[in-house]
Design an enzyme around this catalytic site. Structure first.
Site: not given
Length: 213
Positions: A79, A170
């Protein structure tokens, strides 16, 4: 659409957030000023010891790649965060990795390491072969018992995240991967923050899955 235009007229100061609601995207507000590096399909560089295989996805916070750990001969998710030139942003990413590395739960994809090179930071995260909950079939969604078990498992993983002093911010079906072993894992901590962070005063998340208030 008419609904979008009406909403834009009603909330002229929040045009970006309104549009995000209608397309179901992830938003943060107030919107931080970040430097976004536009990449081609392949990254310009790879962390030492890893081979980039392909891009998995890209968002406002980071771009993710499927990579191979050459030493351990396993697949991982790399990432790569955008806009980490500032010391504050670098510290935030590193703190996310440190907090995620402390989580001990079979229902959370753990952080396996971090690679920092110049203005780039890569988090190395467990690769979970599977599919997001958004891809459940109609028959699978109608299995109430199975869905209840999935919710229980993800809630257990989230409790471990909270115990490490981190808020995900989220939670949505797209960020829960149902592994090929039928075990769900919570992923994508790009909006995560420590429980005592000033950043928690800002609105963050995906509007369709946020509390109405």
């Amino acid at each position: 659409s008419a609904d979008l235009n009406a909403s834009l007229a009603r909330f002229p100061g929040g045009a970006d957030a309104v549009r995000a609601v209608f397309i179901g995207d992830t938003v943060t507000a107030p919107f931080p000023e970040v430097t976004v590096t536009v990449m081609n399909e392949e990254p310009t560089s790879s962390p030492e010891g890893y081979e980039i295989l392909r891009k998995l996805g890209e968002g406002g916070q980071a771009t993710t790649y499927l990579a191979r750990d050459r030493a351990l001969r396993r697949l991982v998710v790399l990432k790569r965060y955008h806009g980490v030139a500032s010391a504050g942003r670098r510290d935030a990413v590193l703190n996310e990795g440190r907090a995620l590395a402390r989580v001990r739960s079979p229902f959370v994809a753990p952080c396996l390491g971090v690679e920092a090179r110049g203005d780039e930071i890569d988090l190395i995260v467990e690769y979970v072969p599977g599919r997001p909950l958004t891809e459940l079939t109609a028959d699978e969604r109608s299995d109430i018992g199975r869905c209840a078990r999935l919710v229980e498992q993800v809630a257990g993983g989230l409790a471990e995240v909270h115990a490490c002093g981190l808020l995900h911010r989220d939670i949505k079906p797209h960020n829960i991967i149902l592994g090929d072993d039928d075990v769900p894992r919570l992923v994508d901590f790009g909006l995560a923050g420590p429980v005592a962070s000033e950043a928690l005063h800002a609105v963050a998340g995906s509007p369709p899955y946020m509390a109405p208030e």
